[in-house]
Design an enzyme around this catalytic site. Structure first.
Site, short mmCIF file in Angstrom:
data_model
loop_
_atom_site.label_atom_id
_atom_site.label_comp_id
_atom_site.label_asym_id
_atom_site.label_seq_id
_atom_site.Cartn_x
_atom_site.Cartn_y
_atom_site.Cartn_z
N ASP A 73 10.65 4.10 5.22
CA ASP A 73 11.24 3.47 4.13
C ASP A 73 12.49 4.36 3.40
O ASP A 73 12.04 5.48 3.35
CB ASP A 73 9.75 3.08 3.25
CG ASP A 73 10.56 2.42 2.06
OD1 ASP A 73 11.35 1.41 2.06
OD2 ASP A 73 10.21 2.82 0.91
N ASP A 82 5.87 3.99 0.88
CA ASP A 82 5.16 4.11 -0.26
C ASP A 82 4.85 2.82 -1.17
O ASP A 82 4.18 2.87 -2.32
CB ASP A 82 5.66 5.17 -1.27
CG ASP A 82 7.06 4.52 -1.72
OD1 ASP A 82 7.80 3.94 -0.99
OD2 ASP A 82 7.35 4.86 -2.92
N ASP A 136 5.72 -2.23 1.81
CA ASP A 136 5.48 -1.53 2.95
C ASP A 136 4.28 -1.91 3.46
O ASP A 136 4.13 -1.57 4.68
CB ASP A 136 5.69 -0.10 2.67
CG ASP A 136 6.89 0.19 2.01
OD1 ASP A 136 8.04 -0.49 2.55
OD2 ASP A 136 7.26 1.11 1.30
#
Length: 422
Positions: free
Chosen positions: A101, A300, A304
């Site tokens: 990410d 995080d 996600d």
């Protein structure tokens, strides 16, 4: 829980033991009967029978996997890597692609307001005031950055009502009698806004690694605001390590493509999946899996979590959202991206260690059982006594434990200066 759990490779030992034990009992019985028939000495036959049973005791097989997992998970914890299960520890060694990410993982996740570019007839302070007032209800790092930046620049924020987050597009809220939208190009297009040449400005900002957002009030373009999120200092090094290990590194983000590609260039990532809606992140991970790769997802944020669950191994940044940490198989306590490579290295060394343990456990029995059954004695060689067999069996268990404890000497291939591995 991880130290008490079984890795899939442990079930191999269970299956083998399920066949091994009855086979050894049959071999011991056959050897005892054969020597009794040959010697008519019941004491000698019993000695052979007992020697085979004792030396073939599969203690080493049972110790091979759990000891290695226990040592490895403890060593991971010393390096700030919490591994939740033996299955995650084993699967990590098969990883072929690592999906990162962007915000909060590759970057610091604390973007700052850099630009406020009003449209013709709009004052800069009006643009900042309306957008920041609308973003007050947002939990997104970009929205929070706008609020912080506008406040620091002296903007007087007003209370917002009817706030609504538009997933993958932006937000909207009512400031007094004005309905304000703030978000990406997709949002602005859905409102039918006349961009008035601001597309080129947005592209220029994106090329600089900034995230441009359109501000719209009652269907009219107010202007552009842009925020920038800098790379974590360790990100380029961590990505180099992953690539050096033969892994494909992919960056996944909902940000616009130009901004994402700019950040990817700085970090050293070759493949970018940009403008991905929060609900589609898991689908992108699934596509990679369908290509035949074992995928690790590193993230995080709240959005996600589905992708972390979909991935073969989910890795959460320790400073991230609770739901991400709960969804992940591995948690990086220090929020250091270098620890992704360290976790995979630890997994590889652990599986190699388990295979060594199983090899020696099987090899010991392959050699020891014929000797205990009197094969050498039949050709004039020595006879193995039950006491020596018991000592040899214990030695095999000790050797497996000693080999597993070698994992305590594990060190990451690259350790940054100043890092505390304790």
């Amino acid at each position: 829980d991880a130290q008490g759990s079984k890795a899939p490779i442990a079930y191999l030992a269970d299956v083998v033991s399920g066949y091994f034990v009855p086979v050894v009992c049959v071999i011991a019985l056959v050897a005892g009967i054969a020597w009794y028939v040959a010697t008519r000495d019941i004491a000698f036959a019993l000695r052979i029978f007992i020697s085979v049973l004792v030396i073939a005791c599969p203690c080493a097989l049972g110790l091979a996997t759990p000891t290695a997992i226990m040592v490895a998970t403890g060593k991971g914890a010393e390096h700030g890597i919490l591994i939740k299960s033996g299955e995650a520890l084993e699967t990590a060694h098969k990883i072929g692609a690592v999906v990162l990410d962007k915000t909060g993982t590759v970057t610091l996740g604390r973007p700052e307001l850099t630009d406020a570019l009003p449209a013709e007839g709009v004052q800069e302070d009006e643009l900042s005031r309306l957008v920041a007032s609308a973003e007050q209800g947002s939990e997104h790092p970009l929205g929070q950055a706008i609020v912080r930046g506008a406040s620091a620049n002296g903007a007087k924020l007003e209370p917002a009502s009817d706030f609504e987050a538009l997933p993958g597009r932006g937000i909207r809220a009512r400031i007094g009698d004005v309905l304000v939208h703030a978000g990406n190009r997709r949002m602005a297009e859905s409102l039918g806004v006349d961009f008035g040449g601001f597309e080129e400005v947005a592209e220029r900002l994106a090329d600089e690694g900034k995230t441009p957002m359109y501000a719209v009030a009652d269907g009219k373009l107010l202007g552009l605001v842009a925020v920038a999120d800098v790379l974590k200092p360790e990100s380029p090094e961590a990505i180099r390590r992953l690539k050096a290990m033969g892994l494909e590194v992919v960056m996944l983000t909902g940000d616009n493509r130009r901004t994402a590609e700019s950040v990817a260039r700085q970090a050293g990532v070759d493949r970018v999946l940009a403008e991905v809606l929060p609900g589609d992140k898991a689908a992108e991970v699934k596509k990679l899996q369908e290509g035949g790769a074992k995928v690790a997802m590193v993230g995080d944020g709240i959005n996600d979590a589905p992708a972390l669950t979909q991935a073969d191994v989910g890795i959460a940044i320790g400073s991230g959202a609770d739901v991400a940490i709960e969804s992940a198989d591995i948690v990086l306590v220090r929020s250091d991206l270098n620890d992704v490579a360290t976790a995979i290295e630890l997994s590889r060394k652990t599986i190699r260690n388990i295979r060594e343990n199983l090899f020696w456990a099987f090899g010991y029995n392959v050699v020891g059982i014929p000797v205990a059954a009197g094969l050498l004695y039949a050709f004039g060689g020595p006879l193995l006594s039950p006491m020596i067999g018991a000592a040899a069996m214990s030695l095999s268990s000790v050797s497996v434990l000693t080999n597993a404890l070698r994992l305590k000497r594990f060190r990451p291939s690259i350790v940054k200066k100043g890092r505390d591995d304790a």
